[in-house]
Design a protein around this motif. Structure first.
Motif, short mmCIF file in Angstrom:
data_model
loop_
_atom_site.label_atom_id
_atom_site.label_comp_id
_atom_site.label_asym_id
_atom_site.label_seq_id
_atom_site.Cartn_x
_atom_site.Cartn_y
_atom_site.Cartn_z
N LEU A 1 80.62 16.30 -29.74
CA LEU A 1 81.93 17.14 -28.94
C LEU A 1 81.31 17.87 -28.03
O LEU A 1 81.49 17.69 -26.71
N GLY A 2 80.06 18.61 -28.31
CA GLY A 2 79.51 19.65 -27.25
C GLY A 2 78.70 18.71 -26.13
O GLY A 2 78.82 18.98 -25.04
N LEU A 3 78.05 17.71 -26.41
CA LEU A 3 77.39 16.95 -25.55
C LEU A 3 78.35 16.26 -24.55
O LEU A 3 77.92 16.24 -23.43
N ILE A 4 79.26 15.66 -25.19
CA ILE A 4 80.35 15.12 -24.34
C ILE A 4 80.92 15.85 -23.12
O ILE A 4 80.88 15.67 -22.14
N SER B 1 74.54 9.81 -25.75
CA SER B 1 73.96 10.51 -26.89
C SER B 1 75.24 10.99 -27.78
O SER B 1 75.26 10.85 -29.07
N GLY B 2 76.11 11.83 -26.98
CA GLY B 2 77.18 12.55 -27.62
C GLY B 2 78.14 11.52 -28.43
O GLY B 2 78.84 11.86 -29.29
N MET B 3 78.41 10.27 -27.72
CA MET B 3 79.32 9.30 -28.44
C MET B 3 78.97 8.92 -29.61
O MET B 3 79.42 8.71 -30.60
N PHE B 4 77.21 8.80 -29.65
CA PHE B 4 76.71 8.39 -30.90
C PHE B 4 77.05 9.30 -32.26
O PHE B 4 77.37 9.16 -33.26
N ALA B 5 76.63 10.59 -31.64
CA ALA B 5 76.65 11.63 -32.67
C ALA B 5 78.02 11.94 -33.33
O ALA B 5 78.25 11.75 -34.51
N LEU B 6 79.09 11.83 -32.04
CA LEU B 6 80.37 11.87 -32.57
C LEU B 6 80.96 10.91 -33.60
O LEU B 6 81.38 11.35 -34.74
#
Length: 268
Positions: free
Chosen positions: A252-255, A205-210
């Motif tokens: 970035l925060g999720l990753i 999910s983090g990679m997608f958002a980033l």
């Protein structure tokens, strides 16, 4: 300069019934996402049936459509829709917001997860690699509609869009194709390869958002902003860029959190 292909936005017309390419692109995105999700279903949850997957895809699709439309109304042209609320239903003319659709998907995933004993990020990690299919198809729909084109330019691949779309008839960046290449193709490859190996929850999910946020932020520099909004600051900042900043930071925060949090203790 490349010639703009003259494609009728109406794919099929049967009497008063008109089927637009823009709407068909949503079917392509939804159908493609379902097919790829079915391939990954056993890895996600071997107990899930195709029927449950179809339910998930249906509700997420509703989130995309309703959220995308309402997001455009709220973020980009609220005054016009308040003056004429019936315009909200004319979706074949375009006017969908990715960020609104993204919020709609998150709400649908949260609701569906609670009903099916799945956490929000379990579902989001599962569907994130599928989303670029719909994004890419949607940008092709924008291109066929001759909308959301870019700034004037003299690059060899510039295009002159039809007079009904661009009365100035200037060679422009085909920014819809840039977004197709980045948000569709490149984002799909990144997420598909990244998600092939086991990853901690929230990482995909983090990679997608980033990466979506980065790609969209970059293309906005050559894309003409919506006429009713224009640039919001400094002669270059657009609403799309403002909405992408929280996505980049959240990604970035999720990753970071995915790879640095302490694993949850499980009972023996």
């Amino acid at each position: 300069m490349l010639p703009y292909p003259q494609i009728d936005p109406v794919a099929v017309a049967i009497g008063p019934l008109k089927i637009h390419w823009y709407g068909l692109m949503y079917l392509v995105g939804i159908g493609g996402a379902w097919l790829l999700a079915s391939r990954r279903l056993n890895r996600f949850d071997p107990t899930w049936t195709r029927e449950k997957l179809s339910d998930l895809v249906f509700w997420l699709s509703m989130g995309v459509i309703v959220g995308g439309r309402l997001g455009y109304v709220l973020f980009y042209d609220l005054h016009a829709y308040l003056a004429n609320p019936t315009l909200i239903f004319e979706v074949w003319k375009g006017g969908m917001s990715f960020h609104g659709g993204f919020i709609g998907v998150m709400l649908a995933a949260l609701w569906f997860g609670k009903r099916n004993n799945k956490s929000f990020f379990e579902l989001m990690d599962f569907v994130a690699p599928l989303v670029p299919i719909g994004l890419g198809a949607g940008r092709i729909g924008n291109f066929i509609n001759a909308e959301l084109w870019g700034k004037p330019t003299d690059v060899p691949w510039a295009m002159i869009f039809p007079p009904f779309s661009d009365p100035a008839q200037l060679p422009r960046h085909p920014s819809q194709l840039y977004q197709f290449a980045l948000e569709g193709v490149a984002l799909f490859v990144i997420l598909w390869l990244f998600s092939r190996k086991p990853r901690p929850t929230m990482a995909v999910s983090g990679m997608f958002a980033l990466f979506y946020g980065i790609f969209r932020f970059i293309v906005e520099f050559v894309r003409v902003p919506d006429a009713q909004l224009g640039y919001l600051a400094w002669g270059w900042l657009t609403m799309g860029q403002i909405l992408c900043v929280p996505m980049i930071l959240a990604g970035l925060g999720l990753i970071w959190w995915a790879y640095n949090r302490k694993p949850t203790a499980k009972p023996a």
